[in-house]
Enzyme design. Structure first.
Site, PDB file in Angstrom:
ATOM      1  N   TYR A 140       0.817  -1.215   0.000  1.00  0.00           N
ATOM      2  CA  TYR A 140       0.000   0.000   0.000  1.00  0.00           C
ATOM      3  C   TYR A 140       0.853   1.269   0.000  1.00  0.00           C
ATOM      4  O   TYR A 140       0.401   2.313  -0.443  1.00  0.00           O
ATOM      5  CB  TYR A 140      -0.909   0.037   1.238  1.00  0.00           C
ATOM      6  N   LYS A 191       2.645 -15.423   2.073  1.00  0.00           N
ATOM      7  CA  LYS A 191       2.811 -16.150   0.807  1.00  0.00           C
ATOM      8  C   LYS A 191       4.295 -16.488   0.709  1.00  0.00           C
ATOM      9  O   LYS A 191       5.003 -16.068  -0.210  1.00  0.00           O
ATOM     10  CB  LYS A 191       2.306 -15.271  -0.356  1.00  0.00           C
ATOM     11  N   ASP A 223      -3.701 -18.145   0.205  1.00  0.00           N
ATOM     12  CA  ASP A 223      -4.749 -18.802  -0.589  1.00  0.00           C
ATOM     13  C   ASP A 223      -5.452 -19.876   0.242  1.00  0.00           C
ATOM     14  O   ASP A 223      -6.677 -19.991   0.236  1.00  0.00           O
ATOM     15  CB  ASP A 223      -4.178 -19.373  -1.903  1.00  0.00           C
ATOM     16  N   ASP A 247      -6.555  -6.781   4.046  1.00  0.00           N
ATOM     17  CA  ASP A 247      -7.675  -6.078   3.411  1.00  0.00           C
ATOM     18  C   ASP A 247      -8.648  -7.099   2.836  1.00  0.00           C
ATOM     19  O   ASP A 247      -9.862  -7.033   3.053  1.00  0.00           O
ATOM     20  CB  ASP A 247      -7.126  -5.168   2.302  1.00  0.00           C
ATOM     21  N   ASP A 251     -12.546  -8.578   4.535  1.00  0.00           N
ATOM     22  CA  ASP A 251     -13.836  -8.493   3.835  1.00  0.00           C
ATOM     23  C   ASP A 251     -14.490  -9.871   3.759  1.00  0.00           C
ATOM     24  O   ASP A 251     -15.698 -10.014   3.955  1.00  0.00           O
ATOM     25  CB  ASP A 251     -13.656  -7.954   2.402  1.00  0.00           C
TER      26      ASP A 251
HETATM   27  C1  IPM Z   1     -10.350  -0.899   4.010  1.00  0.00           C
HETATM   28  C2  IPM Z   1     -10.622  -0.271   2.669  1.00  0.00           C
HETATM   29  C3  IPM Z   1      -9.443   0.617   2.317  1.00  0.00           C
HETATM   30  C4  IPM Z   1      -8.200  -0.243   2.257  1.00  0.00           C
HETATM   31  C5  IPM Z   1      -9.612   1.418   1.010  1.00  0.00           C
HETATM   32  C6  IPM Z   1     -10.878   2.252   1.012  1.00  0.00           C
HETATM   33  C7  IPM Z   1      -8.420   2.278   0.726  1.00  0.00           C
HETATM   34  O1  IPM Z   1     -10.847  -1.251   1.712  1.00  0.00           O
HETATM   35  O2  IPM Z   1     -10.206  -0.153   5.006  1.00  0.00           O
HETATM   36  O3  IPM Z   1     -10.310  -2.121   4.084  1.00  0.00           O
HETATM   37  O4  IPM Z   1      -7.943  -0.896   1.245  1.00  0.00           O
HETATM   38  O5  IPM Z   1      -7.472  -0.282   3.246  1.00  0.00           O
HETATM   39 MG    MG Z   2     -10.984  -3.205   2.521  1.00  0.00          MG
END
Ligand code: IPM
Ligand code: MG
Length: 361
Positions: A140, A191, A223, A247, A251
């Site tokens: 990042y 990884k 993975d 990240d 999710d």
């Molecule tokens: C998160 C979001 C952010 C990230 C984006 C909006 C930059 O997806 O906080 O998980 O990738 O960190």
């Molecule tokens: Mg995110």
């Protein structure tokens, strides 16, 4: 001592869900807690007002605050801006500026919502997982990055990924400490079969692990971790991983619990200062319609009391109030099943505030 909070409602559904979270602060202040807060701009609203997603005024206020509460940033209106003006830049900039390297993303499956998960109830019921994501390093932030011509003269995009030993050490220690307070099991995700950064990551986590003989450490490739999360998520206690893998996996984990609209997060520096935000985004499609779920932001207030203000008692009350409204059958659209009555953002806030009034000590 008064706790100073900077409140950043942001964009999209941000202001609506934050308004409900601020009512929780109002409630505690009315009970006599020493809290003080002010509002600031981050993301698209800051671009509109000041031409910068993380303006100097917000930076100064964030540095001076004891904690930051953020709702969400971004929206289609800003999608075509140059990269340094995008709302997401504001988010990355404040994380880096405040040195918030440790991102805690708990994925807790509320019993009442086990049927909202895309997985079977028996796979998710009772899930209590903590993902620790390194937040200020890795791909990042690595330099150089950009666009250039490759050796054939073709245009290429490139990014750099680095992890230095001290960066891994500090997130590993936060992870082992967290595991020690929970189920004493830590899974490090990397990884290592492909990436040099992952070799440094794995070696370093393993070495720090020698200081924590009471915590059982295992390593998984990312993975496989993604697969195990949907196969049997309850095998995990704490997962620690780098910025990009974290990240993605967070999710995935959020959906397992039923709704991303339920999940809070904390991003901490070395001294317990933190920024607290829901894991969900700004949901521009439902903004301003009183449809958004405010519970993730309200639970983020709980994490703030627990981690930055050492007030686990107030965090417990918030969590109990949220459980209570769910048990009473209140559901915003994201967590309602077919046929269930849907509650609006404000009414959900009303219910939480009412539940807090009854669980005072
Ligand atoms: C998160 C979001 C952010 C990230 C984006 C909006 C930059 O997806 O906080 O998980 O990738 O960190
Ligand atoms: Mg995110």
């Amino acid at each position: 001592m008064t706790h100073k909070i900077l409140v950043l409602p942001g964009d999209g559904i941000g202001p609506e869900v934050m308004a409900q979270a601020v009512r929780v602060l109002d409630t505690f202040k009315a009970e006599g807690e020493a809290l003080e807060w002010s509002f600031g701009l981050l993301g698209g609203c800051a671009v509109d007002a000041e031409g910068d997603p993380y303006p100097a005024s917000t930076r100064a206020a964030a540095r001076a605050a004891d904690a930051v509460l953020l709702a969400a940033v971004g929206g289609p209106k800003y999608d075509n801006l140059p990269r340094d003006k995008r709302p997401e830049r504001g988010l990355l900039a404040i994380r880096k500026d405040l040195n918030l390297f440790a991102n805690l993303r708990p994925a807790l499956a509320f019993e009442e919502l086990a049927d909202s998960s895309s997985l079977k109830r028996e796979v998710v019921a009772g899930l209590d997982l903590l993902i620790l994501r390194e937040l200020t390093g890795g791909i990042y932030f690595g330099q150089p990055r950009g666009r250039r011509q490759d050796d054939n003269g073709d245009e290429q995009g490139f990014d750099s990924m680095y992890y230095s030993v001290p960066e891994v050490e500090r997130i590993a220690r936060v992870a082992f400490d967290a595991a020690r307070k929970r189920g004493k099991r830590l899974t490090s995700v990397d990884k290592e079969n492909v990436l040099e950064t992952s070799r440094v990551w794995r070696e370093t986590v393993a070495r720090i692990g020698r200081d924590y003989p009471d915590v059982e450490l295992s390593h998984l490739y990312v993975d496989n971790a993604a697969m195990q999360l949907v196969r049997n998520p309850r095998q995990f206690d704490v997962i620690v991983t780098g910025n990009m893998f974290g990240d993605i996996l967070s999710d995935e984990a959020s959906m397992i619990t039923g709704s991303i609209g339920m999940l809070p997060s904390a991003s901490l520096d070395e001294h317990g200062k933190g920024m607290y935000e829901p894991v969900h985004g700004s949901a521009p499609d439902i903004a301003g319609q009183d449809k958004a779920n405010p519970l993730a932001t309200i639970l983020s207030v709980g994490m703030m009391f627990r981690y930055s203000f050492a007030r686990g008692d107030l965090a417990d009350r918030i969590e109990a109030a949220v459980k209570r409204v769910l048990a009473n059958g209140l559901r915003t659209g994201d967590i309602a099943r077919k046929g269930e009555a849907v509650t609006g953002t404000r009414a959900m806030g009303d219910a939480v505030v009412a539940a807090l009034a009854t669980n005072k000590r």
